[in-house]
Structure formats: structure tokens, C-alpha cells
Design a protein around this motif. Structure first.
Motif, short mmCIF file in Angstrom:
data_model
loop_
_atom_site.label_atom_id
_atom_site.label_comp_id
_atom_site.label_asym_id
_atom_site.label_seq_id
_atom_site.Cartn_x
_atom_site.Cartn_y
_atom_site.Cartn_z
N THR A 105 3.49 -0.81 4.19
CA THR A 105 2.52 -0.84 5.27
C THR A 105 3.05 -0.13 6.50
O THR A 105 4.19 -0.32 6.90
N LYS A 144 -8.70 -1.47 2.08
CA LYS A 144 -8.11 -0.65 1.03
C LYS A 144 -9.11 -0.19 -0.02
O LYS A 144 -9.06 0.97 -0.46
N ASP A 147 -3.26 0.56 7.68
CA ASP A 147 -2.48 -0.61 7.28
C ASP A 147 -2.84 -0.99 5.85
O ASP A 147 -3.98 -1.38 5.57
N ASP A 201 -2.10 -3.51 4.24
CA ASP A 201 -2.43 -4.92 4.09
C ASP A 201 -3.88 -5.22 4.42
O ASP A 201 -4.31 -6.38 4.31
N ASP A 243 -9.82 -9.57 -3.71
CA ASP A 243 -8.79 -10.52 -4.12
C ASP A 243 -9.33 -11.56 -5.10
O ASP A 243 -8.59 -12.08 -5.94
N TYR A 294 -8.93 -8.74 7.96
CA TYR A 294 -8.39 -7.54 7.31
C TYR A 294 -8.74 -6.29 8.11
O TYR A 294 -7.88 -5.43 8.35
#
Length: 329
Positions: A2, A70, A89, A91, A98, A276
Motif C-alpha cells: 500500500t 480496488k 491505496d 487497502d 470481501d 474504504y
């Protein structure tokens, strides 16, 4: 790895440095509606995830800097494999992605071999590769209407969007049990209190919201759709039940109107801000453009499999994707 600020950047004019790097790198900067206002304001395009990727693919840019999460940057790489794609980032993930691990989704599909997989774009590249057709919140209705009623369907990973489509179209899709933590956080009790204070204000809700929020909405649609509704609605006040950073675009386009974010659990919390999306910052965007890291890489075989389900969506619903997205003035 990251990208994190590795040195003191406090003396830099970050906006000027980002503009310089944009030109030096021949980069296009994309920002989702849920990004901080300062990132939206410097982006070449602001909009929904897929439409941003399509616009970036149509440019002659060498670098795509995607201020989003992402799976969005992954989608940009799927559609533009020849371009360098960076995400400020790594992350910056997604609770829906997820909730749907590829190996579990694969096993689920194998247990239901007579079902096709209609899959929301908020998922990993691996899950896209396991799917038949990808949908967005703006294209899902058009695509579902083209699938025969006797065709069995798995819909994932968002059970609220799938449930909304089931109710609207009298379908019986088998739903994966994922949810968006942002849209799950809205409170019906607090929403009704707000409605009492503004009885003439309509409610616009994203279909990722649970039924007890959607059922009170005057308009249900994607982020782009909600923005369009704000422009065409009668009246001067709108209650908005989606991630509140979209209100920045509404206030910019419609300064004469008032926009009120739907409240979270206690009426005061910031739980409806996506944690996020919030990971991306001006500092991290500067570093991503300077270092061309963190970079999105996808194995070619996987990319091509994932692209098939995206291509099928574009074929079935190209006219509905990203309605209302904004170019840079």
C-alpha cells in the motif's frame, strides 16, 4: 504494498504537483462519486465505476489513476491492459467483494449447475471470471428483463440489490448473502424522523440499501441515476440515502437546491461514509502518480475470462451504463 506517505509532504503544493505529474505521466485521473470533494474536483472524470473505466479506456492516456476502490481499478485494468493503472491505496477494498471469496462462489455455482450467474460489478476479478454476466446498479434492470423467466439465476454478492430486483420483476433469483456496510448503516427510524422535518422532500435511495429504506424512497437508482433525479425533481430539497460524498456533485451542479444525507444509526454518526473510499487522499494520489505504485496487475488468462462477463453486460445494456456521469469542466 500500500502506498503511504513516506516523507513529510507538508511543504508541497499537492494540487500543483498532481497537475504536473498528470501531464508528465500522460495520466487520466478518475474519481468515484464517493471520494472526498478535493479528489472529485481535480479528476478528469467523476462518475460510477464502470463508466469511468470505459472513459479511461477511450483516452490516449498512458496511466490511469483511479481514486476509488480496488475492484474499480481492477475493472479499469481489465478494459485497458496496455495502460498502467494505479490505486492510491491498495487497502481501499469493498465489503461486498470481501463477502464473496472466489473459492466459495465457485463451489456455490457448482452446487447449482442449472443457474447462470448474474453478478454485481462490486466483486473481485476472480468472481467476474466465474460469472456469466456482470451488472451495475444502472444496467441490472435492463439486463434482467432480457433473461427468460424460466432461466434460474444466481445473483451476488449484494442480497439487497438482488432482493430489490426480485421484488420489482417478480423473479426468484438465488441470492448470495453479501451486503454493503455503508448502505446497511441507514436507520429507518432516523429517516422517518428526518422525513417529518421535511415532509415535502422526496427520498432518493441506492438499491444497495435494505428494504426498510428502499420502501420509503420516491426514487431508487444508481449514484448516476440519483444525481439525474436531483436535477429533474420538483421541489428544492432532497433526502439522499447513499454514501454522502455524492452530495458534493449535487451541490456543485445545483447550488439552488438543498441536499440532506439520510442519517445513520443514531442520527449523528458518520457510519454511512465508506471507510474504504476514505483511504484515498491527495498525498497518496501524488505518490501514486510520482512512483506509479501501487500498480494493478492481472494475469492475462484471468483478465480475459473476467472481460467476457463485462463484455456481455456492455453488449446487453450499453445504453444504461453510467447515465449522468460528469466530465471535467
Amino acid at each position: 504494498m500500500t502506498a503511504q506517505p513516506r516523507e513529510n509532504l507538508s511543504g508541497l503544493d499537492l494540487r500543483a504537483e498532481i497537475e504536473r505529474l498528470r501531464k508528465e505521466r500522460n495520466a487520466v485521473i478518475l474519481a468515484h462519486y464517493y471520494q472526498k470533494p478535493e479528489l472529485q474536483d481535480l479528476a478528469d472524470f467523476v462518475g460510477d465505476s464502470l463508466e469511468l473505466s470505459k472513459k479511461a479506456a477511450a483516452t490516449d492516456a498512458d496511466v490511469i489513476a483511479f481514486c476509488g476502490v480496488k475492484f474499480m481499478a481492477d475493472t479499469a485494468k481489465i478494459l485497458s491492459p496496455e495502460k498502467i493503472v494505479v490505486l492510491p491505496d491498495l487497502d481501499a477494498g469493498c465489503s461486498l467483494e470481501d463477502s464473496c471469496p472466489p473459492e466459495k462462489f465457485k463451489a456455490f455455482r457448482e452446487r447449482h449447475p442449472d443457474h447462470i450467474a448474474l453478478t454485481y460489478i462490486n466483486c473481485s476479478t476472480e468472481v467476474k471470471a466465474l460469472s456469466d454476466v456482470i451488472v451495475t446498479s444502472s444496467s441490472a434492470e435492463t439486463i434482467l428483463a432480457q433473461i427468460p423467466k424460466d432461466q434460474k439465476i444466481i445473483f451476488g454478492p449484494d442480497r439487497h440489490l438482488g432482493g430489490y430486483l426480485n421484488r420489482k420483476f417478480d423473479r426468484d433469483m438465488l441470492l448470495w448473502p453479501g451486503v454493503c456496510i455503508v448502505h446497511e448503516a441507514f436507520s429507518e427510524t432516523e429517516l422517518l424522523k428526518l422525513k417529518e422535518q421535511h415532509p415535502d422532500a422526496p427520498i432518493a435511495a441506492h438499491p444497495e440499501c435494505p428494504p426498510h429504506i428502499v420502501d420509503h424512497a420516491d426514487y431508487v437508482g444508481s449514484t448516476s441515476g440519483i444525481l439525474q433525479y436531483a436535477k429533474t425533481m420538483e421541489g428544492d430539497t432532497l433526502i439522499v440515502a447513499t454514501e454522502p460524498h455524492i452530495i458534493h456533485q449535487m451541490e456543485t451542479a445545483l447550488p439552488e437546491k438543498t441536499f440532506i444525507g439520510a442519517p445513520g444509526a443514531d442520527g449523528n454518526c458518520n457510519c454511512n461514509i465508506c471507510p474504504y473510499m476514505a483511504l484515498n487522499t491527495m498525498e497518496k494520489l501524488y505518490l501514486a502518480l510520482r512512483d506509479l505504485e501501487p500498480r494493478i496487475e492481472i494475469e492475462e488468462g484471468l483478465r480475459l475470462k473476467a472481460k467476457q462477463s463485462l463484455d456481455k453486460m456492455i453488449e446487453m445494456a450499453s445504453g444504461t451504463i453510467g447515465k449522468g456521469d460528469l466530465g471535467r469542466a
